[in-house]
Design an enzyme around this catalytic site. Structure first.
Site, short mmCIF file in Angstrom:
data_model
loop_
_atom_site.label_atom_id
_atom_site.label_comp_id
_atom_site.label_asym_id
_atom_site.label_seq_id
_atom_site.Cartn_x
_atom_site.Cartn_y
_atom_site.Cartn_z
NE ARG A 98 -4.44 -0.35 2.34
CZ ARG A 98 -5.27 -1.39 2.49
NH1 ARG A 98 -4.80 -2.60 2.56
NH2 ARG A 98 -6.57 -1.18 2.57
NE ARG A 137 -16.37 -3.90 2.62
CZ ARG A 137 -15.15 -3.71 2.15
NH1 ARG A 137 -14.85 -4.03 0.91
NH2 ARG A 137 -14.22 -3.18 2.91
NE ARG A 171 -13.11 -4.06 6.80
CZ ARG A 171 -12.25 -3.85 5.82
NH1 ARG A 171 -12.09 -4.75 4.87
NH2 ARG A 171 -11.53 -2.74 5.78
NE ARG A 182 -11.29 1.26 4.71
CZ ARG A 182 -12.33 0.44 4.59
NH1 ARG A 182 -13.47 0.70 5.19
NH2 ARG A 182 -12.23 -0.65 3.89
P1 AMP Z 1 -8.42 -3.70 4.18
O1 AMP Z 1 -9.06 -4.89 4.82
O2 AMP Z 1 -7.40 -4.08 3.13
O3 AMP Z 1 -9.42 -2.70 3.66
O4 AMP Z 1 -7.59 -2.96 5.33
C1 AMP Z 1 -8.25 -2.43 6.46
C2 AMP Z 1 -7.30 -1.50 7.20
O5 AMP Z 1 -6.15 -2.22 7.64
C3 AMP Z 1 -6.75 -0.36 6.36
O6 AMP Z 1 -7.64 0.78 6.30
C4 AMP Z 1 -5.46 -0.04 7.09
O7 AMP Z 1 -5.71 0.69 8.29
C5 AMP Z 1 -4.98 -1.43 7.50
N1 AMP Z 1 -4.12 -2.05 6.47
C6 AMP Z 1 -4.39 -3.18 5.74
N2 AMP Z 1 -3.37 -3.47 4.91
C7 AMP Z 1 -2.44 -2.51 5.11
C8 AMP Z 1 -1.18 -2.24 4.55
N3 AMP Z 1 -0.66 -3.01 3.59
N4 AMP Z 1 -0.50 -1.15 5.01
C9 AMP Z 1 -1.00 -0.36 5.97
N5 AMP Z 1 -2.19 -0.54 6.53
C10 AMP Z 1 -2.92 -1.61 6.12
#
Ligand code: AMP
Length: 228
Positions: A98, A137, A171, A182
């Site tokens: 990311r 979702r 979530r 986000r």
């Molecule tokens: P996601 O499930 O991919 O939408 O991730 C949910 C949250 O987890 C994100 O909004 C970030 O706070 C954190 N997160 C997930 N993957 C990463 C990553 N590769 N780097 C930094 N934060 C992450």
């Protein structure tokens, strides 16, 4: 691997796209179809938060605010997971890298084990539609199958099509305000990785505004091309 799967490609893929683009849904589809392992850093972090580990305690507030957890924490979690045996079948990275530092770390981690990122796929969507997609979702608490109030209800209300589980969860960060944050984090820190993989000749773009099955078909074609 079962009989319905295409023989293992052992490809290592990165899925890029803003929250709500369908990375998780499509990663699960590719896992079922090709036998690679879906690795979601979001899922790993949520598990760390739930378990109350040191990393989880540090990540909790950051995730609730819709910001990115520090590279150190996320890279360490991914490094450990990539060392597990099942990853030899290839991985589908969902939500990692990311940031530019994470992308560089991923190249190093792959190189250490004689592998590389074979393809990066950008799921292209309109931001405006993402808030609606995310707000509706939910997932099965048992197996993680994803559903949506408007686009994909289980065949029998409240019962998971895949595992028969009856506990569904939403979530904490899937609310309109956090989603905006986000999306901002995505555009500021993650979207530049599209150019990073394009320069390496590893990027494919897929229109992810289409319905789930149409996107899955396009992704399957990309994976078959990039592993041929
Ligand atoms: P996601 O499930 O991919 O939408 O991730 C949910 C949250 O987890 C994100 O909004 C970030 O706070 C954190 N997160 C997930 N993957 C990463 C990553 N590769 N780097 C930094 N934060 C992450």
């Amino acid at each position: 691997m079962d009989a319905s799967q295409t023989p293992a490609t052992a490809a290592n893929l990165v899925l890029l796209g803003p929250p709500g683009a369908g990375k998780g849904t499509q990663a699960r589809m590719l896992q079922d179809r090709f036998g690679m392992v879906q690795l979601s850093t979001g899922d790993m972090l949520r598990a760390a938060v739930a378990a109350g580990t040191e990393a989880g305690q540090k990540a909790k507030a950051v995730m609730e605010a819709g910001e990115l957890v520090s590279d150190d924490i996320v890279i360490a979690i991914l490094r450990d997971r990539l060392a597990e045996d099942d990853c030899a079948a290839g991985v589908i990275l969902d939500g990692f890298p990311r940031t530019a530092d994470q992308a560089a770390a991923l190249d190093d981690l792959m190189a250490e084990v004689g592998k590389r990122v074979d393809a990066a796929i950008s799921l292209e969507v309109d931001d405006d539609a993402m808030v609606t997609r995310i707000s509706g979702r939910f997932t099965c608490a048992g197996c993680g199958e994803g559903y949506h109030d408007s686009f994909k209800q289980p065949a029998s209300e409240g019962v998971c099509d895949k595992c028969g589980g009856t506990e569904m969860k939403r979530r904490a960060d899937d609310n309109a305000e956090t989603v905006k944050q986000r999306l901002e984090a995505y555009h500021a820190q993650t979207a530049p990785l599209i150019a990073f993989y394009e320069q390496k000749g590893a990027l494919s773009r897929v229109d992810a505004m289409a319905d789930i099955d149409a996107v899955a078909k396009e992704l399957t074609a990309v994976v078959e091309r990039s592993t041929a």
